[in-house]
Write an enzyme that holds these catalytic residues in place. Structure first.
Site, PDB file in Angstrom:
ATOM      1  CG  ASP A  35      -1.791   1.343   1.087  1.00 23.46           C
ATOM      2  OD1 ASP A  35      -2.504   1.724   1.665  1.00 23.46           O
ATOM      3  OD2 ASP A  35      -2.027   1.859   0.112  1.00 23.46           O
ATOM      4  CG  ASP A 219      -3.968   4.389  -1.693  1.00 25.37           C
ATOM      5  OD1 ASP A 219      -4.367   5.115  -1.111  1.00 25.37           O
ATOM      6  OD2 ASP A 219      -2.971   3.598  -1.891  1.00 25.37           O
TER       7      ASP A 219
HETATM    8  C1  LIG Z   1     -11.529   4.851  -0.557  1.00 24.10           C
HETATM    9  C2  LIG Z   1     -11.113   5.373   0.072  1.00 24.10           C
HETATM   10  N1  LIG Z   1     -12.485   6.646   0.794  1.00 24.10           N
HETATM   11  N2  LIG Z   1     -11.348   7.563   1.151  1.00 24.10           N
HETATM   12  C3  LIG Z   1     -12.263   8.770   1.718  1.00 24.10           C
HETATM   13  C4  LIG Z   1     -10.830   7.260   1.191  1.00 24.10           C
HETATM   14  C5  LIG Z   1      -9.442   8.280   1.282  1.00 24.10           C
HETATM   15  C6  LIG Z   1     -10.220   6.340   0.151  1.00 24.10           C
HETATM   16  C7  LIG Z   1      -8.787   5.775   0.088  1.00 24.10           C
HETATM   17  C8  LIG Z   1      -8.710   4.573   1.061  1.00 24.10           C
HETATM   18  O1  LIG Z   1      -9.116   4.513   2.185  1.00 24.10           O
HETATM   19  N3  LIG Z   1      -7.678   3.325   0.602  1.00 24.10           N
HETATM   20  C9  LIG Z   1      -7.568   2.845   2.016  1.00 24.10           C
HETATM   21  C10 LIG Z   1      -8.376   1.690   2.639  1.00 24.10           C
HETATM   22  C11 LIG Z   1      -7.601   1.028   3.213  1.00 24.10           C
HETATM   23  C12 LIG Z   1      -6.335   0.518   3.106  1.00 24.10           C
HETATM   24  C13 LIG Z   1      -5.963   1.307   2.167  1.00 24.10           C
HETATM   25  N4  LIG Z   1      -6.059   2.384   1.337  1.00 24.10           N
END
Ligand SMILES: Cc1nn(C)c(C)c1CC(=O)Nc1ccccn1
Length: 330
Positions: A35, A219
């Protein structure tokens, strides 16, 4: 030194990718989600309540002769989608793709949120963001990349993610066989702790390119591509039957709809995401309504070039000084 490890999609929509790692002595194998959007290396463990484990493999520090508790240190992380985990910390040997960090902080989960429990194939995360984001307290810890970087032939790692097939994460070298044409490098702003860069604009299908600086993060731990609402509404205006569903939390459309491709710019280079990648998945298995792989970033707070974008390219995360990020077609 160099290393190379597989990145396997966990399901047919490439919701996440898992990479085999070994921890401790004798080696315990887990499959973690690399990640680049966070900087904690955490695992399901013998400290995780069994009620929160649903098929995941665990790391048991008490079975590793090289594990050492990092006394008095804890960690707690909440991701943008609201998922979270927290726990204690051990120092142990950690190997990915043949590369070993002798004294890697391995964060053991004592609590994980329901969405992590539901993700049966993911045994934890390897944060490869900047170490400034690491949540271990009172002393923050280094990422795997920062621990091995000085020993690498080149201070880089690369992502070659694929749609519905195993790709690779390489460490210490750029594999010319994995991309076509040239790699276009652009500056990275490390201050937020993410691999933040500027995209130079976008095009929808065969339409004209619209030049505009779009600041976003690369990401690997996020499934979808999140961009400004204006771009996303312009895209779905071209999709028959598309609606922005409050029920499903984003743009959905009939799975049978034909979708335009989506192109984003990196300086004067162009990365085109095939339309198939944007037909992300049925809203529930077997449904004829599908969820879009391109969604608005207005509820996210930051533009995210997640897996839907990354798997259309070969990406170089250059940890040199200054850090840069490179994008190539493949
Ligand atoms: C999907 C998403 N919504 N919002 C507001 C953000 C910031 C994301 C991205 C996110 O949370 N990524 C994540 C989740 C779990 C583990 C690693 N990366």
């Amino acid at each position: 030194a160099t290393g190379s490890a597989a990145a396997e999609p966990i399901d047919e929509s490439d919701q996440a990718y898992i990479t085999p790692v070994t921890i401790g002595t004798p080696p315990q194998t887990l499959e973690l989600d690399v990640d680049t959007g966070s900087s904690d290396l955490w695992v399901f463990s013998s400290h995780t309540p069994p009620s929160q484990i649903h098929g995941q493999q665990i790391y048991s520090p008490n079975k590793s002769s090289t594990a050492k508790l990092l006394e008095g240190h804890t960690w707690s992380i909440t991701y943008g989608d609201g998922s979270a985990s927290r726990g204690n910390v051990y120092i142990d040997n950690f190997t990915v793709g043949g590369l070993t960090a002798e004294k890697q902080a391995v964060q053991c989960a004592q609590q994980v949120s329901a969405s992590f429990t539901r993700e049966t194939h993911v045994d934890g995360l390897i944060g490869l963001g900047f170490s400034t984001l690491n949540t271990v307290s009172p002393k923050s810890q280094l990422t795997f990349f920062d621990n091995v970087k000085s020993g690498l032939d080149s201070p880089v790692f690369t992502a070659d993610l694929k749609h519905g097939a195993a790709g690779t994460y390489d460490f210490g070298f750029v594999d010319k066989a994995k991309y076509s044409g040239e790699i276009t490098y652009v500056p990275v702003n490390p201050d937020p702790g993410y691999w933040a860069f500027n995209s130079s604009g976008y095009a929808i299908g065969s339409g004209k390119f619209s030049a505009s600086a779009i600041t976003g993060i690369a990401d690997t731990g996020t499934s979808l591509l999140y961009l400004p609402t204006a771009i996303v509404t312009a895209y779905y205006r071209q999709v028959e039957g598309a609606t922005n569903s409050r029920t499903y939390g984003g743009y959905v459309f009939p799975c049978s709809s034909s979708l335009p491709s989506f192109t984003f710019g990196v300086a004067d280079a162009r990365i085109t995401i095939p339309s198939a990648y944007i037909n992300y998945a049925p809203i529930t298995p077997g449904s004829s309504t599908c969820f879009g792989g391109l969604q608005s970033s207005s509820g996210v707070g930051i533009n995210i070039f997640g897996d839907v974008a990354l798997k259309a390219a070969f990406v170089v995360f250059n940890g040199g000084s200054p850090p840069t990020i490179g994008w190539a077609q493949k």
